[in-house]
Design a protein around this motif. Structure first.
Motif, PDB file in Angstrom:
ATOM      1  N   LEU A  22       0.827  -1.208   0.000  1.00  0.00           N
ATOM      2  CA  LEU A  22       0.000   0.000   0.000  1.00  0.00           C
ATOM      3  C   LEU A  22       0.860   1.258   0.000  1.00  0.00           C
ATOM      4  N   ASN A  23       1.996   1.197   0.672  1.00  0.00           N
ATOM      5  CA  ASN A  23       2.888   2.353   0.703  1.00  0.00           C
ATOM      6  C   ASN A  23       3.439   2.678  -0.683  1.00  0.00           C
ATOM      7  N   LYS A  24       3.550   1.683  -1.545  1.00  0.00           N
ATOM      8  CA  LYS A  24       4.031   1.938  -2.914  1.00  0.00           C
ATOM      9  C   LYS A  24       3.056   2.848  -3.674  1.00  0.00           C
ATOM     10  N   PHE A  25       1.773   2.797  -3.297  1.00  0.00           N
ATOM     11  CA  PHE A  25       0.761   3.604  -3.978  1.00  0.00           C
ATOM     12  C   PHE A  25       0.427   4.892  -3.226  1.00  0.00           C
ATOM     13  N   LEU A  26       0.404   4.829  -1.889  1.00  0.00           N
ATOM     14  CA  LEU A  26      -0.069   5.968  -1.096  1.00  0.00           C
ATOM     15  C   LEU A  26       1.057   6.803  -0.477  1.00  0.00           C
ATOM     16  N   ASN A  27       2.271   6.278  -0.448  1.00  0.00           N
ATOM     17  CA  ASN A  27       3.447   6.986   0.077  1.00  0.00           C
ATOM     18  C   ASN A  27       3.195   7.647   1.440  1.00  0.00           C
ATOM     19  N   TYR A  28       2.710   6.889   2.404  1.00  0.00           N
ATOM     20  CA  TYR A  28       2.421   7.434   3.728  1.00  0.00           C
ATOM     21  C   TYR A  28       3.543   7.210   4.734  1.00  0.00           C
ATOM     22  N   MET A  29       4.534   6.387   4.405  1.00  0.00           N
ATOM     23  CA  MET A  29       5.676   6.193   5.303  1.00  0.00           C
ATOM     24  C   MET A  29       6.828   7.061   4.797  1.00  0.00           C
ATOM     25  N   PRO A  30       7.394   7.898   5.675  1.00  0.00           N
ATOM     26  CA  PRO A  30       8.490   8.762   5.217  1.00  0.00           C
ATOM     27  C   PRO A  30       9.754   7.962   4.918  1.00  0.00           C
ATOM     28  N   VAL A  31      10.518   8.456   3.975  1.00  0.00           N
ATOM     29  CA  VAL A  31      11.794   7.837   3.623  1.00  0.00           C
ATOM     30  C   VAL A  31      12.805   8.207   4.713  1.00  0.00           C
ATOM     31  N   PRO A  32      13.539   7.231   5.247  1.00  0.00           N
ATOM     32  CA  PRO A  32      14.529   7.557   6.280  1.00  0.00           C
ATOM     33  C   PRO A  32      15.583   8.540   5.760  1.00  0.00           C
ATOM     34  N   LYS A  33      16.007   9.435   6.625  1.00  0.00           N
ATOM     35  CA  LYS A  33      16.987  10.459   6.239  1.00  0.00           C
ATOM     36  C   LYS A  33      18.407   9.891   6.146  1.00  0.00           C
ATOM     37  N   ASP A  34      18.665   8.804   6.866  1.00  0.00           N
ATOM     38  CA  ASP A  34      20.025   8.261   6.942  1.00  0.00           C
ATOM     39  C   ASP A  34      20.231   7.033   6.054  1.00  0.00           C
ATOM     40  N   MET A  35      19.556   7.002   4.907  1.00  0.00           N
ATOM     41  CA  MET A  35      19.731   5.879   3.986  1.00  0.00           C
ATOM     42  C   MET A  35      21.125   5.913   3.372  1.00  0.00           C
ATOM     43  N   PRO A  36      21.766   4.745   3.219  1.00  0.00           N
ATOM     44  CA  PRO A  36      23.078   4.712   2.562  1.00  0.00           C
ATOM     45  C   PRO A  36      22.978   5.234   1.126  1.00  0.00           C
ATOM     46  N   ALA A  37      24.046   5.878   0.665  1.00  0.00           N
ATOM     47  CA  ALA A  37      24.060   6.481  -0.671  1.00  0.00           C
ATOM     48  C   ALA A  37      23.794   5.449  -1.760  1.00  0.00           C
ATOM     49  N   GLU A  38      24.341   4.250  -1.595  1.00  0.00           N
ATOM     50  CA  GLU A  38      24.126   3.188  -2.586  1.00  0.00           C
ATOM     51  C   GLU A  38      22.647   2.813  -2.681  1.00  0.00           C
ATOM     52  N   LEU A  39      21.965   2.785  -1.537  1.00  0.00           N
ATOM     53  CA  LEU A  39      20.540   2.442  -1.528  1.00  0.00           C
ATOM     54  C   LEU A  39      19.710   3.547  -2.166  1.00  0.00           C
ATOM     55  N   VAL A  40      20.066   4.796  -1.913  1.00  0.00           N
ATOM     56  CA  VAL A  40      19.370   5.919  -2.553  1.00  0.00           C
ATOM     57  C   VAL A  40      19.532   5.829  -4.066  1.00  0.00           C
TER      58      VAL A  40
END
Length: 126
Positions: A22-40
């Motif tokens: 559901l988050n893929k469609f509604l985007n209600y969970m915020p993206v973590p700020k500390d994601m590794p650069a490779e994952l971004v």
């Protein structure tokens, strides 16, 4: 007792995948700020393919719904398996901090597949 534990684990697993889909469609969970650069970088590449995330979202929702009831759990486990492999590989190569959770989820999925192996036999034999 084993059936009750399997049901509770399957319920939590299924709800987690329904939520992720559901988050893929509604985007209600915020993206973590500390994601590794490779994952971004990886997630940005996935977003460039317009049909990929909606497809993964539908697979997660359908697989999660099928994973909860015992009657359809075997089908749900097989539907979720390719997504689970992708999650596990992403965590191994790009975000090792999430590996413990991904590993546990993979073990749950494999447990359900092994518990339902008799349902897969007709597909594997003549």
């Amino acid at each position: 007792m084993k059936n009750k534990i399997l049901f509770v684990v399957s319920l939590l697993f299924g709800l987690m995948y329904i939520n992720a889909g559901l988050n893929k469609f509604l985007n209600y969970m915020p993206v973590p700020k500390d994601m590794p650069a490779e994952l971004v970088k990886l997630m940005t590449a996935f977003m460039q393919i317009e049909w990929l995330m909606p497809l993964v979202g539908v697979v997660e929702i359908v697989g999660g719904i099928l994973f909860i009831p015992a009657k359809t759990r075997a089908l749900g486990a097989i539907i979720i398996l390719p997504v689970m492999v992708g999650v596990l590989l992403t965590n191994i190569f790009n975000a090792p901090s999430g590996l413990p959770i991904a590993g546990v989820l993979m073990l749950v999925n494999l447990w359900v597949i092994i518990e339902n192996r008799h349902k897969y036999q007709p597909m594997l034999t003549k």
